[in-house]
Motif scaffolding. Structure first.
Motif, PDB file in Angstrom:
ATOM      1  N   LEU A  45       0.810  -1.211   0.000  1.00 18.45           N
ATOM      2  CA  LEU A  45       0.000   0.000   0.000  1.00 18.45           C
ATOM      3  C   LEU A  45       0.846   1.265   0.000  1.00 18.45           C
ATOM      4  N   ALA A  46       1.956   1.252   0.706  1.00 14.59           N
ATOM      5  CA  ALA A  46       2.828   2.432   0.746  1.00 14.59           C
ATOM      6  C   ALA A  46       3.349   2.775  -0.654  1.00 14.59           C
ATOM      7  N   ALA A  47       3.533   1.771  -1.489  1.00 16.71           N
ATOM      8  CA  ALA A  47       4.017   2.005  -2.856  1.00 16.71           C
ATOM      9  C   ALA A  47       2.871   2.323  -3.815  1.00 16.71           C
ATOM     10  N   GLU A  48       1.706   1.744  -3.608  1.00 21.04           N
ATOM     11  CA  GLU A  48       0.598   1.858  -4.559  1.00 21.04           C
ATOM     12  C   GLU A  48      -0.318   3.057  -4.324  1.00 21.04           C
ATOM     13  N   LEU A  49      -0.590   3.398  -3.063  1.00 17.76           N
ATOM     14  CA  LEU A  49      -1.575   4.430  -2.758  1.00 17.76           C
ATOM     15  C   LEU A  49      -1.218   5.823  -3.293  1.00 17.76           C
ATOM     16  N   PRO A  50       0.021   6.267  -3.197  1.00 18.91           N
ATOM     17  CA  PRO A  50       0.321   7.608  -3.722  1.00 18.91           C
ATOM     18  C   PRO A  50      -0.042   7.767  -5.201  1.00 18.91           C
ATOM     19  N   GLY A  51       0.244   6.776  -6.004  1.00 24.04           N
ATOM     20  CA  GLY A  51      -0.101   6.852  -7.425  1.00 24.04           C
ATOM     21  C   GLY A  51      -1.601   6.934  -7.636  1.00 24.04           C
TER      22      GLY A  51
END
Length: 137
Positions: A45-51
């Motif tokens: 989630l830390a990698a996917e949510l910002p995008g």
């Protein structure tokens, strides 16, 4: 499929957010249950949510809280900073909606996205995303 990309990166194919949004907004008692579909590349989630948050419609406002299924997203932070804004991340364990993410914007509303599992084959993911936006899942 609605897609948006951040500025060029060393891995442009990985930076594209795979997102489809329903054409019609929620209305009255016949509100759709699902507002769109998101096909992340991983359960990080830390990698996917910002995008994801970067490509949402401006009309949705600033997303301040995200609610995810605790079983599907095993390692999710309680708080993240995205584009300089704090985002609270809550976990729930819901057997009725294991593949959804709920986005909340104060004073604007709530949006629910179907989450297509990252390992889903492209053709199947496309069908799932299309069905979600057409039928409100």
């Amino acid at each position: 499929m609605t897609s948006a990309s951040p500025p060029p990166s060393p891995h442009p194919a990985r930076s594209e957010v795979r997102l489809r949004l329903a054409a019609q907004p929620r209305q009255g008692r016949t509100a759709r249950r699902i507002d769109g579909a998101w096909w992340p590349r991983s359960y990080d989630l830390a990698a996917e949510l910002p995008g994801l948050l970067r490509v949402l419609p401006r009309a949705w406002g600033r997303i301040s809280s995200v609610l995810v299924n605790g079983d599907a997203w095993p390692a999710c932070p309680e708080r993240m900073v995205v584009a300089g804004q704090a985002v609270h991340v809550g976990r729930k364990d819901s057997p009725t909606a294991p593949h959804t993410v709920c986005l909340l914007a104060p004073g604007r509303g709530r949006w629910d996205l179907l989450v297509v599992p990252p390992a889903t084959a492209e053709a199947e993911a496309g069908r799932l995303m299309e069905r979600a936006v057409e039928q409100g899942a």
